[in-house]
Design an enzyme around this catalytic site. Structure first.
Site, PDB file in Angstrom:
ATOM      1  N   ASP A 163       0.781  -1.313   0.021  1.00 58.50           N
ATOM      2  CA  ASP A 163       0.109   0.071  -0.126  1.00 58.50           C
ATOM      3  C   ASP A 163       0.733   1.189   0.017  1.00 58.50           C
ATOM      4  O   ASP A 163       0.396   2.453  -0.157  1.00 58.50           O
ATOM      5  CB  ASP A 163      -1.074   0.077   1.118  1.00 58.50           C
ATOM      6  CG  ASP A 163      -0.505  -0.224   2.413  1.00 58.50           C
ATOM      7  OD1 ASP A 163       0.754  -0.260   2.615  1.00 58.50           O
ATOM      8  OD2 ASP A 163      -1.286  -0.328   3.531  1.00 58.50           O
ATOM      9  N   SER A 164       2.235   1.175   0.258  1.00 58.71           N
ATOM     10  CA  SER A 164       3.004   2.188  -0.255  1.00 58.71           C
ATOM     11  C   SER A 164       2.824   2.718  -1.698  1.00 58.71           C
ATOM     12  O   SER A 164       3.366   3.833  -1.529  1.00 58.71           O
ATOM     13  CB  SER A 164       4.421   1.984  -0.072  1.00 58.71           C
ATOM     14  OG  SER A 164       4.883   0.701  -0.836  1.00 58.71           O
TER      15      SER A 164
ATOM     16  N   ASP B  31      -1.103  -6.223  -0.687  1.00 54.51           N
ATOM     17  CA  ASP B  31      -1.536  -5.528   0.421  1.00 54.51           C
ATOM     18  C   ASP B  31      -3.158  -5.295   0.469  1.00 54.51           C
ATOM     19  O   ASP B  31      -3.567  -4.812  -0.669  1.00 54.51           O
ATOM     20  CB  ASP B  31      -0.810  -4.100   1.000  1.00 54.51           C
ATOM     21  CG  ASP B  31       0.378  -4.295   1.799  1.00 54.51           C
ATOM     22  OD1 ASP B  31       0.498  -5.157   2.496  1.00 54.51           O
ATOM     23  OD2 ASP B  31       1.036  -3.189   1.777  1.00 54.51           O
TER      24      ASP B  31
ATOM     25  N   LYS C 102      -1.480  -9.533   2.029  1.00 56.18           N
ATOM     26  CA  LYS C 102      -0.693  -9.144   3.323  1.00 56.18           C
ATOM     27  C   LYS C 102      -1.519  -8.306   3.932  1.00 56.18           C
ATOM     28  O   LYS C 102      -2.238  -7.316   3.642  1.00 56.18           O
ATOM     29  CB  LYS C 102       0.479  -8.480   2.970  1.00 56.18           C
ATOM     30  CG  LYS C 102       1.472  -8.079   4.460  1.00 56.18           C
ATOM     31  CD  LYS C 102       2.606  -7.671   3.977  1.00 56.18           C
ATOM     32  CE  LYS C 102       2.968  -6.271   3.402  1.00 56.18           C
ATOM     33  NZ  LYS C 102       2.599  -4.940   4.180  1.00 56.18           N
TER      34      LYS C 102
ATOM     35  N   GLU D 232      -1.878  -5.935   7.965  1.00 57.58           N
ATOM     36  CA  GLU D 232      -0.959  -5.357   8.957  1.00 57.58           C
ATOM     37  C   GLU D 232      -1.783  -5.778  10.259  1.00 57.58           C
ATOM     38  O   GLU D 232      -3.036  -5.622  10.272  1.00 57.58           O
ATOM     39  CB  GLU D 232      -0.659  -3.922   8.981  1.00 57.58           C
ATOM     40  CG  GLU D 232       0.000  -3.616   7.705  1.00 57.58           C
ATOM     41  CD  GLU D 232       0.123  -1.896   7.732  1.00 57.58           C
ATOM     42  OE1 GLU D 232      -0.294  -1.301   8.473  1.00 57.58           O
ATOM     43  OE2 GLU D 232       0.762  -1.419   6.465  1.00 57.58           O
TER      44      GLU D 232
ATOM     45  N   GLU E 219       8.544  -4.998  10.502  1.00 62.99           N
ATOM     46  CA  GLU E 219       9.025  -3.468  10.065  1.00 62.99           C
ATOM     47  C   GLU E 219       9.824  -2.965  10.953  1.00 62.99           C
ATOM     48  O   GLU E 219       8.957  -2.743  12.065  1.00 62.99           O
ATOM     49  CB  GLU E 219       7.884  -3.093   9.237  1.00 62.99           C
ATOM     50  CG  GLU E 219       8.479  -1.676   8.854  1.00 62.99           C
ATOM     51  CD  GLU E 219       7.467  -1.061   7.851  1.00 62.99           C
ATOM     52  OE1 GLU E 219       6.533  -1.604   7.141  1.00 62.99           O
ATOM     53  OE2 GLU E 219       7.794   0.369   7.477  1.00 62.99           O
TER      54      GLU E 219
HETATM   55  O1  KIV Z   1       3.574  -1.263   1.441  1.00 64.26           O
HETATM   56  C1  KIV Z   1       4.916  -1.619   1.499  1.00 64.26           C
HETATM   57  O2  KIV Z   1       5.300  -1.239   0.735  1.00 64.26           O
HETATM   58  C2  KIV Z   1       5.206  -2.608   2.581  1.00 64.26           C
HETATM   59  C3  KIV Z   1       6.662  -2.921   2.709  1.00 64.26           C
HETATM   60  C4  KIV Z   1       7.235  -1.571   3.151  1.00 64.26           C
HETATM   61  C5  KIV Z   1       6.666  -4.176   3.594  1.00 64.26           C
HETATM   62  O3  KIV Z   1       4.228  -3.002   3.287  1.00 64.26           O
END
Ligand code: KIV
Length: 257
Positions: free
Chosen positions: A44-45, A83, A113, A115, A182
């Site tokens: 989600d970055s 994510d 994924k 969180e 992280e």
């Molecule tokens: O969103 C993302 O890029 C991440 C990584 C930093 C693990 O969750």
């Protein structure tokens, strides 16, 4: 040969480190896949590095699915993980199953994924894996909680470290196939990696993890700002600036075409 989840588990027992990176679109995903990356995460970055949001919270499920479709078209070998964005899985187990189901049905991703490690989120992992949806956990610094924690390193105090350690064990027992650690102390990440049976993928968590992940825009020097733990492997901001300025100059002085 396309990389599978069981391959990652085998690599943990062989001590072969897993190399993972994020991707947001087709062209770079294709290059990274050809270069031999093991796992590609549409994190989600992407909301920040590709869409210009201030943090990861505004990203929608439709946006990440759209980008994952493009990334998937570029991949032949790497395992593709996506994510689930903020509030697309935390509201109810049904919501989490529906969101993860959309990702798996509409894209080439093999896993999602999520969180967090609080008991209800561990239960979410159990519910998803019971329905055949592979899940990667993510604990320590969890950027979707930025308004609670900021981007500070987590697990510095013994009580915080103990909580992260227990969450890692619970997530592994709930059926996750891997877990992102992280921005936590390297000693803690190493202890977790030596204790749980599934691979740990570290980001700012030291060298004792079973694999490493970075945000590709940080690694390539495309981000305006990188966390201190990032190693910049290229400076594409300078490469692009030089190329674009040369092009502008050539067009204006009519030396191109
Ligand atoms: O969103 C993302 O890029 C991440 C990584 C930093 C693990 O969750």
């Amino acid at each position: 040969m396309p990389i599978t989840i069981s391959q990652l588990l085998a690599w943990k027992s062989e001590g072969r480190a897993i190399a993972a990176l994020t991707a947001t679109e087709y062209a770079t995903a294709k290059i990274m896949d050809k270069a031999g990356i093991d796992l590609i995460l549409v994190g989600d970055s992407l909301g920040m590095v590709a869409l210009g949001y201030k943090n990861t919270l505004p990203l929608t499920l439709n946006e990440i699915i759209h980008h994952t479709k493009a990334v998937g078209r570029g991949i032949s070998n790497a395992l593709l993980v996506v994510d689930l964005p903020f509030l697309t899985y935390q509201i109810s187990y049904e919501q989490a199953i529906a969101s993860a189901g959309r990702v798996l049905k509409e894209t080439d991703a093999q896993a999602v994924k999520i969180e967090g490690g609080y008991p209800d989120l561990v239960k979410t992992i159990e519910k998803l894996t019971a329905r055949g949806i592979p899940v990667m956990g993510h604990i320590g610094l969890t950027p979707q909680s930025v308004h609670q924690t900021g981007y500070r390193r987590q697990g510095n105090e013994p009580s915080g470290a103990e909580k992260i350690f227990m969450q890692a064990k619970d997530i592994a027992e709930a059926g996750a196939f891997a877990i992102v650690l992280e921005h936590i102390p390297s000693q803690l990440a190493q202890e977790i990696s030596q204790t749980i049976a599934i691979p740990t993928i570290g980001i700012g968590a030291g060298s004792g993890c079973d694999g490493q992940i970075l945000v590709t825009h940080d690694l390539l020097g495309l981000s305006e700002w990188q966390p201190a733990f990032v190693k910049k492997y290229a400076d594409l901001q300078t490469v692009i600036t030089d190329a674009v300025s040369s092009y502008c100059k050539d067009v204006r002085d009519r030396s191109f075409p």
